[in-house]
Design an enzyme around this catalytic site. Structure first.
Site, PDB file in Angstrom:
ATOM      1  N   GLU A 118      14.416  24.910  28.282  1.00 29.57           N
ATOM      2  CA  GLU A 118      13.586  24.230  27.275  1.00 29.57           C
ATOM      3  C   GLU A 118      13.018  22.940  27.880  1.00 29.57           C
ATOM      4  OE1 GLU A 118      15.595  23.613  23.546  1.00 29.57           O
ATOM      5  OE2 GLU A 118      13.948  22.423  22.705  1.00 29.57           O
ATOM      6  N   ASN A 132      13.854  23.810  19.941  1.00 27.74           N
ATOM      7  CA  ASN A 132      13.208  22.926  18.973  1.00 27.74           C
ATOM      8  C   ASN A 132      11.857  22.428  19.489  1.00 27.74           C
ATOM      9  OD1 ASN A 132      15.513  23.253  17.443  1.00 27.74           O
ATOM     10  ND2 ASN A 132      16.426  21.313  18.054  1.00 27.74           N
ATOM     11  N   ASN A 160      11.206  29.305  16.520  1.00 25.80           N
ATOM     12  CA  ASN A 160      12.593  28.949  16.818  1.00 25.80           C
ATOM     13  C   ASN A 160      13.251  28.344  15.584  1.00 25.80           C
ATOM     14  OD1 ASN A 160      14.849  28.223  18.786  1.00 25.80           O
ATOM     15  ND2 ASN A 160      14.369  26.209  17.938  1.00 25.80           N
ATOM     16  N   GLU A 161      14.405  28.849  15.206  1.00 20.29           N
ATOM     17  CA  GLU A 161      15.253  28.264  14.145  1.00 20.29           C
ATOM     18  C   GLU A 161      14.428  27.761  12.957  1.00 20.29           C
ATOM     19  OE1 GLU A 161      17.979  25.433  15.950  1.00 20.29           O
ATOM     20  OE2 GLU A 161      19.097  27.052  16.904  1.00 20.29           O
ATOM     21  N   TYR A 187      26.782  27.929  18.866  1.00 20.53           N
ATOM     22  CA  TYR A 187      27.435  27.042  19.833  1.00 20.53           C
ATOM     23  C   TYR A 187      28.822  26.718  19.298  1.00 20.53           C
ATOM     24  CZ  TYR A 187      22.709  26.248  21.650  1.00 20.53           C
ATOM     25  OH  TYR A 187      21.449  26.408  22.180  1.00 20.53           O
ATOM     26  N   GLU A 193      20.570  32.129  21.876  1.00 21.19           N
ATOM     27  CA  GLU A 193      21.198  30.841  22.207  1.00 21.19           C
ATOM     28  C   GLU A 193      22.693  30.976  21.954  1.00 21.19           C
ATOM     29  OE1 GLU A 193      19.571  27.116  20.765  1.00 21.19           O
ATOM     30  OE2 GLU A 193      17.541  27.940  20.758  1.00 21.19           O
ATOM     31  N   GLN A 236      21.958  26.245  27.973  1.00 20.69           N
ATOM     32  CA  GLN A 236      20.738  26.607  28.665  1.00 20.69           C
ATOM     33  C   GLN A 236      21.088  26.839  30.131  1.00 20.69           C
ATOM     34  OE1 GLN A 236      17.452  24.038  27.541  1.00 20.69           O
ATOM     35  NE2 GLN A 236      17.972  24.113  25.375  1.00 20.69           N
TER      36      GLN A 236
HETATM   37  O1  AHR Z   1      19.645  24.484  22.978  1.00 24.28           O
HETATM   38  C1  AHR Z   1      19.530  23.253  22.329  1.00 24.28           C
HETATM   39  C2  AHR Z   1      18.928  23.380  20.946  1.00 24.28           C
HETATM   40  O2  AHR Z   1      19.816  24.047  20.113  1.00 24.28           O
HETATM   41  C3  AHR Z   1      17.651  24.195  20.840  1.00 24.28           C
HETATM   42  O3  AHR Z   1      16.521  23.441  21.101  1.00 24.28           O
HETATM   43  C4  AHR Z   1      17.660  24.620  19.405  1.00 24.28           C
HETATM   44  O4  AHR Z   1      17.013  25.851  19.223  1.00 24.28           O
HETATM   45  C5  AHR Z   1      19.127  24.670  19.037  1.00 24.28           C
HETATM   46  O5  AHR Z   1      19.388  24.012  17.864  1.00 24.28           O
END
Ligand code: AHR
Length: 496
Positions: A26, A71, A171-172, A243, A291, A346
């Site tokens: 990103e 993001n 994205n999201e 995450y 992700e 990432q």
């Molecule tokens: O990977 C970091 C961030 O985590 C990304 O930009 C977003 O998509 C997620 O919230």
């Protein structure tokens, strides 16, 4: 303690789509600037691409890399990042509170992909922009010539189309932190129209619908059902993001989080199939887990607002993180019949297995190695082992198996691999593997990571946490016996 697994060819879960070993870059912190791109760095090529980073990416054998966000993409004007660099505008990036110089953009990233032996999974901005800008980007990237956008690409020195096959529809989009966040109906309609126009522009491409930003969202489940109901016929995958962090410093609960991950994946499969049933559709929507990682060490680290490429999300990983990353990828493989794409988020510097110093060296984080083993040896099809092993209870879960495991079978190359995590912090596990009908397969390598303190980390000067080879385990008839050290990552490779 003792454990037993049984493997047979009939226990095949499905073919492993190589894109399950994907990752993510990103425009965030030092992922691009000072990460993959750093003109003037001693290892940089004529385009400013760091060769020391490319060498490590190649070791990870990453077949697809999502780009440019995250993001960031929800406020991105892709046109800012193409054409003569001196004409490109600097912009505020509202996602991360930084300044984006736009020195690096679409064509530079596609050039990097070629050099890193990978493919691009391109995300379009459906936050502040919409289907029109998305289809223009597809035309710019994939149309051969003779139209405004394709000829613009050619005028930028890129004669042949990039032929990007895989596209993320934003994205999201359910998250309040997202520029241009939407309700499920708003997003479902926008994604449907964007996907439709993008596919009309470049037939054969695949699109990914944004699922919930995480399982914790209050609209989780409902969001997927509503957006799928609208966009089902045009899209190919739904995305999942997750995450984890060891916030309470409770390692047994941390390593048990794969139970939740398993449940999360299963819920999304059920949701996709519920919509399929309601529509009496023959089409199956698969999952893009685009992700996933451990992310918590760097939370709230201060940085200078509106600076360029500050140190953001620079988690330094320890050994327990490596065991969870290995366990998470094993869990994804257990669902490889439906999880076709996954991106370790990432790849460089930003919550990443590869860590650089701007102007300096690079090192492999602890999490680099389990990913590298699975990506290199875990090809072919996945086999679901029948597992008999001791279990434990922790704060959030009961009956957590001490053993996290998956086997892969590469029929073409006559290779097999068994990946195991022994989650016990203090007990070895004597594991019997019954190989049933795998006649002629013999163990040829036993790699492990063990003997480390759970908080051990790597640095530029000391790759303390790394794999080592062990004596190849004995095979007695069809039974292989191997000792898995306490708190360890293990790879047993077999060849015919
Ligand atoms: O990977 C970091 C961030 O985590 C990304 O930009 C977003 O998509 C997620 O919230």
């Amino acid at each position: 303690m003792k454990a037993k697994i049984t493997l047979a060819k009939e226990f095949r879960i499905g073919d492993i789509d190589k894109r399950i070993y994907g990752s993510f870059i990103e425009h965030l912190g030092r992922a691009v600037y000072g990460g993959i791109y750093e003109p003037g760095h001693p290892t940089a090529d004529e385009n400013g691409l760091r060769q020391d980073v490319i060498d490590l990416v190649k070791k990870l054998n990453v077949p697809v890399v999502r780009y440019p966000g995250g993001n960031f993409v929800s406020g991105y004007n892709w046109e800012d990042g193409v054409g003569p660099v001196e004409n490109r505008p600097k912009r505020l990036d509202l996602a991360w509170g930084t300044t984006e110089p736009n020195e690096f953009g679409t064509n530079e990233f596609l050039e990097w992909c070629k050099k890193a032996n990978t493919e691009c999974m391109m995300a379009v901005n459906l936050g502040t922009r919409g289907p029109e800008e998305a289809r223009n980007l597809v035309e710019y990237c994939n149309h051969p010539s003779g139209t405004y956008w394709s000829d613009l690409r050619r005028s930028h020195g890129v004669e042949n189309p990039h032929n990007i096959r895989l596209w993320c529809l934003g994205n999201e989009m359910d998250g309040g932190w997202q520029m241009g966040a939407k309700t499920a109906v708003e997003y479902g309609r926008t994604a449907l129209e964007a996907s439709k126009l993008m596919k009309w522009t470049s037939p054969g491409i695949e699109t990914v619908l944004c699922g919930s930003s995480s399982r914790n969202m209050s609209t989780f489940g409902k969001w997927e059902a509503e957006t799928l109901d609208i966009a089902y016929d045009s899209i190919d995958y739904v995305s999942l993001h997750q995450y984890y962090g060891n916030h309470d410093d409770d390692v047994m609960s941390f390593l048990a989080l794969t139970m939740q991950l398993d449940d999360f994946i299963y819920s999304i499969i059920c949701t996709c199939d519920y919509i399929k049933a309601r529509k009496r559709s023959k089409k199956t929507i698969n999952l893009s887990f685009d992700e996933w990682n451990v992310w918590y060490h760097s939370n709230n680290a201060p940085f200078e607002k509106w600076s360029q490429a500050p140190k953001l999300l620079e988690d330094i990983y320890n050994f327990e993180d490596a065991l969870l990353v290995g366990s998470m990828l094993i869990t994804l493989l257990r669902h490889c019949d439906r999880v076709k794409i996954a991106c370790l988020a990432q790849l460089v510097n930003v919550i990443a297995p590869i860590f650089t110093q701007t102007g300096g060296g690079v090192f492999e984080q602890t999490t680099f190695f389990p990913f590298m083993h699975l990506s290199n040896y875990g090809r072919g099809s996945a086999l679901l082992p029948l597992v008999d092993c001791p279990k434990y209870d922790c704060k959030q879960f009961t009956d957590v198996p001490y053993l996290e495991t998956i086997a892969t079978y590469d029929e073409e190359n006559d290779e097999m691999a068994i990946f195991c995590v022994n989650k016990s912090t203090d007990e070895s596990m004597v594991l019997d593997v019954n190989l049933m009908d795998f006649d002629g397969y013999k163990p040829c390598e036993f790699i492990s990571m063990d003997g480390y303190h759970k908080k051990d980390e790597n640095t530029f000067d000391d790759i303390k946490v790394k794999p080592h080879n062990n004596p190849v385990p004995a095979l007695d008839g069809t039974t292989l016996t191997v000792e898995l050290k306490p708190f360890s990552w293990n790879v047993i490779r077999l060849k015919k």
